[in-house]
Write a protein that holds these residues in place. Structure first.
Motif, PDB file in Angstrom:
ATOM      1  N   HIS A 138       0.790  -1.184  -0.121  1.00 44.82           N
ATOM      2  CA  HIS A 138       0.122  -0.137   0.032  1.00 44.82           C
ATOM      3  C   HIS A 138       0.834   1.174   0.030  1.00 44.82           C
ATOM      4  O   HIS A 138       0.466   2.177  -0.682  1.00 44.82           O
ATOM      5  CB  HIS A 138      -0.994  -0.151   1.284  1.00 44.82           C
ATOM      6  N   SER A 139       1.962   1.229   0.937  1.00 43.39           N
ATOM      7  CA  SER A 139       2.764   2.483   0.799  1.00 43.39           C
ATOM      8  C   SER A 139       3.643   2.927  -0.477  1.00 43.39           C
ATOM      9  O   SER A 139       3.654   3.782  -0.962  1.00 43.39           O
ATOM     10  CB  SER A 139       4.002   2.230   1.757  1.00 43.39           C
ATOM     11  N   ARG A 140       3.659   1.748  -1.398  1.00 41.29           N
ATOM     12  CA  ARG A 140       4.096   1.885  -2.724  1.00 41.29           C
ATOM     13  C   ARG A 140       3.241   2.747  -3.524  1.00 41.29           C
ATOM     14  O   ARG A 140       3.569   3.540  -4.595  1.00 41.29           O
ATOM     15  CB  ARG A 140       4.707   0.643  -3.318  1.00 41.29           C
ATOM     16  N   ASP A 141       1.829   2.474  -3.231  1.00 41.86           N
ATOM     17  CA  ASP A 141       1.030   3.028  -4.281  1.00 41.86           C
ATOM     18  C   ASP A 141       0.565   4.436  -3.604  1.00 41.86           C
ATOM     19  O   ASP A 141      -0.474   5.177  -4.202  1.00 41.86           O
ATOM     20  CB  ASP A 141      -0.316   2.211  -4.381  1.00 41.86           C
ATOM     21  N   LYS A 142       0.807   4.653  -2.357  1.00 43.88           N
ATOM     22  CA  LYS A 142       0.213   6.147  -1.571  1.00 43.88           C
ATOM     23  C   LYS A 142       0.625   7.358  -2.182  1.00 43.88           C
ATOM     24  O   LYS A 142       1.555   7.514  -2.671  1.00 43.88           O
ATOM     25  CB  LYS A 142       0.805   5.880  -0.025  1.00 43.88           C
ATOM     26  N   LYS A 143      -0.450   8.218  -2.265  1.00 45.35           N
ATOM     27  CA  LYS A 143      -0.030   9.455  -2.865  1.00 45.35           C
ATOM     28  C   LYS A 143      -0.254  10.364  -1.634  1.00 45.35           C
ATOM     29  O   LYS A 143      -0.938  10.208  -0.599  1.00 45.35           O
ATOM     30  CB  LYS A 143      -1.345   9.648  -3.759  1.00 45.35           C
ATOM     31  N   LEU A 144       0.478  11.550  -1.671  1.00 45.26           N
ATOM     32  CA  LEU A 144       0.404  12.691  -0.699  1.00 45.26           C
ATOM     33  C   LEU A 144      -0.983  13.094  -0.702  1.00 45.26           C
ATOM     34  O   LEU A 144      -1.582  13.464  -1.692  1.00 45.26           O
ATOM     35  CB  LEU A 144       1.489  13.559  -0.898  1.00 45.26           C
ATOM     36  N   PRO A 145      -1.550  13.465   0.245  1.00 48.18           N
ATOM     37  CA  PRO A 145      -2.777  14.437   0.291  1.00 48.18           C
ATOM     38  C   PRO A 145      -2.489  15.636  -0.260  1.00 48.18           C
ATOM     39  O   PRO A 145      -1.535  16.288  -0.060  1.00 48.18           O
ATOM     40  CB  PRO A 145      -3.311  14.395   1.832  1.00 48.18           C
ATOM     41  N   PRO A 146      -3.447  16.334  -0.606  1.00 42.33           N
ATOM     42  CA  PRO A 146      -3.435  17.854  -1.281  1.00 42.33           C
ATOM     43  C   PRO A 146      -3.119  18.690  -0.136  1.00 42.33           C
ATOM     44  O   PRO A 146      -3.373  18.528   1.220  1.00 42.33           O
ATOM     45  CB  PRO A 146      -5.031  18.190  -1.630  1.00 42.33           C
ATOM     46  N   ALA A 147      -2.223  19.719  -0.400  1.00 45.42           N
ATOM     47  CA  ALA A 147      -1.906  20.651   0.462  1.00 45.42           C
ATOM     48  C   ALA A 147      -2.720  21.354   0.990  1.00 45.42           C
ATOM     49  O   ALA A 147      -3.734  21.901   0.300  1.00 45.42           O
ATOM     50  CB  ALA A 147      -0.557  21.412  -0.058  1.00 45.42           C
TER      51      ALA A 147
END
Length: 147
Positions: A138-147
């Motif tokens: 899951h961490s490999r596919d994780k995207k940062l939340p919008p700022a």
């Protein structure tokens, strides 16, 4: 006192364990005159050689600058060699590097396994492995939340 979520407490415990494990591994690997990061790099080279520096950097947790310095040191110590093949420079182990990593690997794996085998049952280790695999994927596919 601030209330932490179960997720944040789990992350803190994982970070503390990783830090403690790396400190102990660095101490343990002194007998082979390498660090935990160097062990990881040498294992990756042994497994995937010949490979480029950028391919190696994708497989380990070392910055590009740190990788360059580490490879220079490993090359000076005669553990790796870099060969230029037209525009591509590949990395592989020397005979000395192969011998050293072959000697270090069983001891390091046994030492690291002991963290789990001394306190967890076989079933608990299987469950932990399954859960950690799920989290890591899951961490490999994780995207940062919008700022």
């Amino acid at each position: 006192m601030r209330k932490y979520t179960l997720g944040s407490l789990t992350w803190i415990r994982m970070m503390r364990f990783t830090n403690q494990s790396n400190q102990l591994s660095n101490e343990f690997l002194k007998r082979f005159d390498i660090t935990t990061a160097q062990f990881d790099v040498l294992i990756q080279i042994k497994t995937y050689a010949p490979l480029t520096q950028s391919q190696l950097a994708e497989k380990v947790i070392v910055t590009q600058g740190g990788m360059s310095r580490m490879l220079t040191r490993l090359e000076k110590e005669g553990l790796i060699e870099r060969k230029q093949n037209w525009k591509t420079k590949t990395i592989s182990l020397t005979a000395k590097g192969e011998q050293m990593i072959d000697a270090a690997t069983p001891s390091q794996l046994q030492f690291q396994s002991s963290f789990f085998e001394e306190v967890l049952t076989e079933e608990e280790m299987k469950t932990l492995n399954t859960l950690m695999s799920k989290i890591e994927k899951h961490s490999r596919d994780k995207k940062l939340p919008p700022a």
